[in-house]
Design a protein around this motif. Structure first.
Motif, PDB file in Angstrom:
ATOM      1  N   ARG A  97      29.573  10.581  34.933  1.00 44.76           N
ATOM      2  CA  ARG A  97      27.724  10.650  34.590  1.00 44.76           C
ATOM      3  C   ARG A  97      27.709   9.275  35.186  1.00 44.76           C
TER       4      ARG A  97
ATOM      5  N   ASP B 126      23.983  12.532  25.559  1.00 43.24           N
ATOM      6  CA  ASP B 126      25.447  13.265  25.251  1.00 43.24           C
ATOM      7  C   ASP B 126      25.342  12.581  23.193  1.00 43.24           C
ATOM      8  N   GLU B 127      25.478  11.430  23.384  1.00 47.49           N
ATOM      9  CA  GLU B 127      25.842  10.774  22.378  1.00 47.49           C
ATOM     10  C   GLU B 127      24.846  11.580  20.140  1.00 47.49           C
TER      11      GLU B 127
ATOM     12  N   LEU C 208      31.644  18.471  21.901  1.00 50.13           N
ATOM     13  CA  LEU C 208      31.215  18.494  22.427  1.00 50.13           C
ATOM     14  C   LEU C 208      31.172  18.480  23.964  1.00 50.13           C
TER      15      LEU C 208
ATOM     16  N   LEU D 160      26.795  20.284  27.412  1.00 51.11           N
ATOM     17  CA  LEU D 160      25.489  19.662  28.290  1.00 51.11           C
ATOM     18  C   LEU D 160      26.240  19.370  29.875  1.00 51.11           C
TER      19      LEU D 160
ATOM     20  N   ALA E 272      25.635  14.999  20.268  1.00 54.14           N
ATOM     21  CA  ALA E 272      27.183  14.884  19.251  1.00 54.14           C
ATOM     22  C   ALA E 272      27.175  14.013  17.660  1.00 54.14           C
TER      23      ALA E 272
ATOM     24  N   PHE F 275      33.823  15.044  25.307  1.00 52.98           N
ATOM     25  CA  PHE F 275      32.397  14.108  24.865  1.00 52.98           C
ATOM     26  C   PHE F 275      33.432  13.341  23.922  1.00 52.98           C
TER      27      PHE F 275
ATOM     28  N   SER G 108      30.439  18.324  27.854  1.00 52.39           N
ATOM     29  CA  SER G 108      29.731  16.680  28.570  1.00 52.39           C
ATOM     30  C   SER G 108      29.988  17.313  30.725  1.00 52.39           C
TER      31      SER G 108
END
Lengths: 311, 311
Positions: free
Chosen positions: B188, B114-115, B126, B106, B118, B156, B128
């Motif tokens: 982030r 992200d969540e 994943l 991502l 995932a 992630f 990130s």
């Protein structure tokens, strides 16, 4: 009333100033109008055209002048209805026309403009006031009255004066509701409760009142800003009545969609009354160590927006 | 690398996605590009033109596809570089191309995306990441690289993976600095410290970064917003280093005047990444009962502005 009629000089012959001048003239007062940008056009025409749902008419002042020193008679009243902008030095502007007997009447939005004027003319009576009206200048000397048209007056810093009552009587004679308030500054804070949220939010978001109210986050922001105004008013010694925030929100939700005067100014690239409506109350908050984060954020944004637009 | 080279599907062939795809291709990776609006034009041309201070070149992917199900090879990597918008359902979009061995990468701004990804692909790795680059799409299939072009990656929710290292190696091979972070989510939040003030303030005030920094009230508003981001990051378990606010302010003051991506989107009437940058962090604050009045005010204004512009 003839020659005994009160003589009124209106400084700021925009839509609001001209409309109320015209009503005082209908009630028998003698009027002198100070025109700046419209001077040539109005002189040529010799009158102002007023369109109103209560009937159209021509308003013919005794004098149309370009400079306050040209006022042919020492005025009983000088009504200041310019925009409330820091760059307009009202005291210097009107000084040549101020005589010992002259009452100065301030018809402006926001706060922070009465005090300097009172200080500049300590020997004169200062009447502070606000108008509630929908009125537009459609061309030089042409004014279109759309809706309402109320005045609130009171002696500065507080009290009721004979002259305020005289003026109120003249307004009443031509069907302009005019309230006299013993504590006019409290009324100023009361009006800010509406102006502080809706004027700047409308500019920053290009939204009318109904869009602001329809959107949950901006409705809540409006509420927060109103609560901040109430908290400043309280520390400044003007506690507003409980429930005023909800009353303002309900009233605005029920209104027809309305484009605020500040948004109209912005769209027409005219200066906005940012200091009168936001900057001055914010400085009152600061002087009391009161935190008003939403007002501070909005003030920063709209100042920055104006900076860009003026360059 | 030939047939053993990693196969990368890029979803979101805008300026950023195309630029980094082209660099991976230069490093020997095999590339499939998912194009939506530009599909016809790019197919006709057969390649992307990259203009860059490091040298112009033509990037010729192995496949240009309109639908992820058309990906000719089960990809080793799917790089998601669409804009971070709630209306783009990335999981549904990429699902037809996700194979058991596929790592999903991502490359987006903001937080909160992200969540869900995932959760939608629990069996896939994943990765990130974020990009730091000035790059513009000047026409369909034409990308102009202006400045910088760094990538930050991490597994992630945290950790370092072999695949992330493989990707970083490819980037390094074509002169794209790529940092790998053990705690990419902290990065982030770190990037949000800049994005939360400058993106929305620039839109609400039509100002570039230097105008925002030159103006005392908006500079202080930027600082307050940065402090609010730090306070959310801290309660969310990502305490940022002390001094990060001043560092961001100093860095921005020293930058050349920069028009933020959100302002560019706004001016081009494209949707803005409001939720990724403001709404999602604000909801994190709410879930911890943390008060962030400046972010809340700004969020309300920009939401309302976008509502008006989309109608």
């Amino acid at each position: 009333m003839g020659k005994d009629a009160p003589y009124v000089l209106v400084v700021g012959a925009g839509a609001v100033g001209t409309y109320f001048a015209a009503r005082l003239w209908q009630a028998g007062a003698r009027l002198a109008m100070l025109c700046r940008s419209d001077y040539e056009a109005v002189c040529k025409h010799g009158s102002f055209d007023i369109k109103s749902p209560h009937g159209d008419f021509k308003f013919i002042p005794e004098a149309i002048i370009k400079n306050p020193s040209e006022c042919p008679v020492p005025p009983d009243f000088i009504i200041v209805s310019t925009k409330a902008l820091p760059e307009i030095d009202v005291a210097s502007l009107i000084r040549p026309a101020v005589h010992p007997k002259t009452s100065i009447v301030l018809l402006q939005n926001g706060i922070g403009f009465d005090e300097p004027l009172a200080a500049a003319f300590p020997g004169n009576e200062l009447i502070s006031g606000m108008t509630y009206i929908g009125v537009t200048r459609t061309a030089p000397g042409r004014i279109e009255h759309i809706d309402s048209g109320r005045v609130a007056l009171g002696k500065f810093p507080r009290g009721i004066s004979q002259n305020a009552q005289l003026l109120a009587g003249l307004f009443a004679k031509s069907s302009v509701p005019c309230e006299i308030h013993e504590n006019i500054l409290a009324k100023r804070w009361e009006k800010l409760v509406w102006n502080v949220p809706f004027n700047p939010i409308s500019v920053l978001s290009r939204a009318d009142t109904s869009a602001i109210m329809a959107h949950p986050a901006s409705r809540e922001l409006s509420r927060s800003l109103m609560e901040e105004v109430c908290s400043i008013a309280a520390v400044a010694g003007f506690p507003l009545q409980p429930g005023i925030v909800q009353k303002n929100l309900d009233y605005t939700a029920a209104m027809k969609p309305y484009k605020t005067s500040m948004l109209v100014d912005f769209e027409n690239k005219r200066p906005m009354e940012i200091e009168a409506i936001l900057g001055n109350p914010l400085r009152v908050a600061e002087s009391h160590g009161l935190s008003v984060p939403n007002m501070r954020a909005i003030y920063a944004l709209i100042q920055l927006l104006e900076t860009g637009c003026r360059h």
